[in-house]
Design a protein around this motif. Structure first.
Motif, PDB file in Angstrom:
ATOM      1  N   TYR A  58      40.882  71.075  75.993  1.00 42.43           N
ATOM      2  CA  TYR A  58      40.999  70.418  74.694  1.00 42.43           C
ATOM      3  C   TYR A  58      39.706  70.592  73.915  1.00 42.43           C
ATOM      4  O   TYR A  58      38.609  70.328  74.425  1.00 42.43           O
ATOM      5  CB  TYR A  58      41.296  68.923  74.861  1.00 42.43           C
ATOM      6  CG  TYR A  58      42.647  68.621  75.467  1.00 42.43           C
ATOM      7  CD1 TYR A  58      43.774  68.492  74.668  1.00 42.43           C
ATOM      8  CD2 TYR A  58      42.795  68.458  76.841  1.00 42.43           C
ATOM      9  CE1 TYR A  58      45.018  68.219  75.217  1.00 42.43           C
ATOM     10  CE2 TYR A  58      44.028  68.179  77.406  1.00 42.43           C
ATOM     11  CZ  TYR A  58      45.133  68.067  76.586  1.00 42.43           C
ATOM     12  OH  TYR A  58      46.355  67.795  77.139  1.00 42.43           O
ATOM     13  N   GLY A  59      39.840  71.025  72.646  1.00 43.54           N
ATOM     14  CA  GLY A  59      38.668  71.134  71.784  1.00 43.54           C
ATOM     15  C   GLY A  59      38.333  69.812  71.129  1.00 43.54           C
ATOM     16  O   GLY A  59      39.006  68.789  71.343  1.00 43.54           O
ATOM     17  N   THR A 109      43.511  68.994  66.969  1.00 44.01           N
ATOM     18  CA  THR A 109      42.617  69.666  67.901  1.00 44.01           C
ATOM     19  C   THR A 109      43.192  71.019  68.282  1.00 44.01           C
ATOM     20  O   THR A 109      44.236  71.432  67.761  1.00 44.01           O
ATOM     21  CB  THR A 109      42.400  68.802  69.157  1.00 44.01           C
ATOM     22  OG1 THR A 109      41.453  69.452  70.004  1.00 44.01           O
ATOM     23  CG2 THR A 109      43.693  68.602  69.912  1.00 44.01           C
ATOM     24  N   LYS A 110      42.536  71.711  69.198  1.00 44.49           N
ATOM     25  CA  LYS A 110      43.016  72.966  69.764  1.00 44.49           C
ATOM     26  C   LYS A 110      43.170  72.802  71.270  1.00 44.49           C
ATOM     27  O   LYS A 110      42.292  72.233  71.917  1.00 44.49           O
ATOM     28  CB  LYS A 110      42.059  74.116  69.460  1.00 44.49           C
ATOM     29  CG  LYS A 110      42.037  74.525  67.997  1.00 44.49           C
ATOM     30  CD  LYS A 110      41.142  75.727  67.771  1.00 44.49           C
ATOM     31  CE  LYS A 110      41.181  76.154  66.306  1.00 44.49           C
ATOM     32  NZ  LYS A 110      40.315  77.341  66.081  1.00 44.49           N
ATOM     33  N   VAL A 111      44.272  73.294  71.788  1.00 43.93           N
ATOM     34  CA  VAL A 111      44.551  73.190  73.220  1.00 43.93           C
ATOM     35  C   VAL A 111      44.671  74.593  73.795  1.00 43.93           C
ATOM     36  O   VAL A 111      45.423  75.424  73.278  1.00 43.93           O
ATOM     37  CB  VAL A 111      45.852  72.397  73.485  1.00 43.93           C
ATOM     38  CG1 VAL A 111      46.113  72.302  74.978  1.00 43.93           C
ATOM     39  CG2 VAL A 111      45.752  71.004  72.876  1.00 43.93           C
ATOM     40  N   THR A 159      45.242  79.902  73.261  1.00 48.07           N
ATOM     41  CA  THR A 159      44.740  78.694  72.606  1.00 48.07           C
ATOM     42  C   THR A 159      45.464  78.532  71.277  1.00 48.07           C
ATOM     43  O   THR A 159      45.533  79.476  70.487  1.00 48.07           O
ATOM     44  CB  THR A 159      43.221  78.782  72.374  1.00 48.07           C
ATOM     45  OG1 THR A 159      42.554  78.938  73.635  1.00 48.07           O
ATOM     46  CG2 THR A 159      42.708  77.526  71.696  1.00 48.07           C
ATOM     47  N   VAL A 160      45.997  77.354  71.052  1.00 49.00           N
ATOM     48  CA  VAL A 160      46.744  77.102  69.812  1.00 49.00           C
ATOM     49  C   VAL A 160      46.256  75.806  69.186  1.00 49.00           C
ATOM     50  O   VAL A 160      45.776  74.899  69.870  1.00 49.00           O
ATOM     51  CB  VAL A 160      48.267  77.005  70.088  1.00 49.00           C
ATOM     52  CG1 VAL A 160      48.819  78.339  70.529  1.00 49.00           C
ATOM     53  CG2 VAL A 160      48.571  75.925  71.116  1.00 49.00           C
ATOM     54  N   GLY A 161      46.392  75.738  67.873  1.00 50.04           N
ATOM     55  CA  GLY A 161      46.072  74.505  67.163  1.00 50.04           C
ATOM     56  C   GLY A 161      47.246  73.534  67.219  1.00 50.04           C
ATOM     57  O   GLY A 161      48.389  73.931  66.955  1.00 50.04           O
ATOM     58  N   VAL A 162      46.986  72.297  67.572  1.00 54.64           N
ATOM     59  CA  VAL A 162      48.044  71.294  67.696  1.00 54.64           C
ATOM     60  C   VAL A 162      47.600  70.019  66.988  1.00 54.64           C
ATOM     61  O   VAL A 162      46.414  69.803  66.715  1.00 54.64           O
ATOM     62  CB  VAL A 162      48.377  70.979  69.171  1.00 54.64           C
ATOM     63  CG1 VAL A 162      48.845  72.225  69.897  1.00 54.64           C
ATOM     64  CG2 VAL A 162      47.179  70.354  69.872  1.00 54.64           C
ATOM     65  N   SER A 163      48.591  69.192  66.689  1.00 53.79           N
ATOM     66  CA  SER A 163      48.309  67.851  66.164  1.00 53.79           C
ATOM     67  C   SER A 163      49.175  66.849  66.917  1.00 53.79           C
ATOM     68  O   SER A 163      50.346  67.118  67.197  1.00 53.79           O
ATOM     69  CB  SER A 163      48.594  67.790  64.655  1.00 53.79           C
ATOM     70  OG  SER A 163      49.942  68.080  64.394  1.00 53.79           O
TER      71      SER A 163
END
Length: 270
Positions: free
Chosen positions: A151-152, A223-225, A236-240
């Protein structure tokens, strides 16, 4: 002695005895073998043929070569794309069968407000000023047995109320972390608000709902997971995350579920 000439009547009888034969027409260009001198008339008209255009002999092979090279190139390209797609499908199928990836499970575990005060403004302006300290806790769980989650850093915001009475209770930045397979991580999110301007009807409703524990709470995080096998990241993808949408009294018995949003349009329930 004088020769006797046949009479007209005798001629008619002879003509009647000999049958008349139809005269055959000679085809054009016929040459009589018995009479070589009888050549076809030079003035006889032959059918007119349009002369075929003469092209250089080198043009046709070049066109054929170009077409053949284009066909070979297209066939090779189609075969290459098909092989790549086949290998990709095989790799994805093997990955899903071997690792059985699962989404992270995220819950809004608790929410507490330690300070929640309104100070009135002017007597007739109809505004109040909110001062608040709150703490939310997000619970992250990795249900995978072989995959890690990276997790970023996340931007987290806390919102109280619903519809026209929504009030932002502050936002903060949370540092990223790594979650091992089967691990569980609790993330504490503190927020503070100092003298935020709120209209009097909203302040009155927030006070009443807080007192009755009917206040609606929502927590959002961007964040990015990254999905990884050991220390090697795969993607790695951007998620909310959107957690909560429940009232304070719900936290006394259960945690609030979260929705994961990928690529701004894919919504998944964690």
């Amino acid at each position: 002695m004088e020769q006797k000439r046949p009479t007209i009547a005798g001629d008619e009888e002879l003509a009647a005895e000999k049958p008349l034969k139809p005269v055959l027409q000679k085809p054009p260009g016929f040459r009589d073998q018995e009479n070589p001198s009888a050549l076809p008339s030079e003035t006889a008209t032959l059918p007119h043929r349009r002369p075929r255009p003469i092209h250089p002999a080198s043009l046709y092979p070049e066109k054929k070569r170009r077409r053949s090279w284009c066909r070979v190139f297209c066939c090779c390209l189609c075969i290459f794309v098909a092989v790549i797609l086949l290998l990709l499908i095989v790799a994805v199928t093997f990955f899903f069968l071997w690792y059985s990836p699962k989404l992270p499970v995220v819950r809004l575990a608790s929410f507490k407000i330690s300070k929640f005060n309104f100070s009135s403004g002017g007597s007739d302006d109809g505004w109040s000023f909110l001062t608040s300290d709150a703490t939310a806790m997000l619970d992250f769980r990795n249900p995978n047995g072989k995959l890690w989650f990276h997790y970023g850093d996340a931007d987290v915001a806390v919102i109280l109320g619903e519809k026209d009475f929504e009030t932002n209770l502050g936002s903060t930045k949370v540092k990223g972390f790594i979650e091992k397979p089967g691990n569980r991580t609790a993330v504490i999110i503190p927020t503070r608000v100092r003298k935020r301007q709120v209209d009097d009807p909203r302040a009155k409703r927030l006070r009443a709902e807080l007192k009755s524990k009917k206040l609606l709470v929502k927590v959002t995080a961007k964040t990015k997971v990254g999905l990884a096998v050991g220390s090697r990241r795969i993607v790695t993808v951007g998620v909310s995350f959107r957690c909560g949408g429940v009232r304070l009294q719900t936290f006394d018995s259960q945690m609030a579920k979260c929705t994961i949003k990928l690529l701004k349009w894919i919504k998944l329930r964690s």
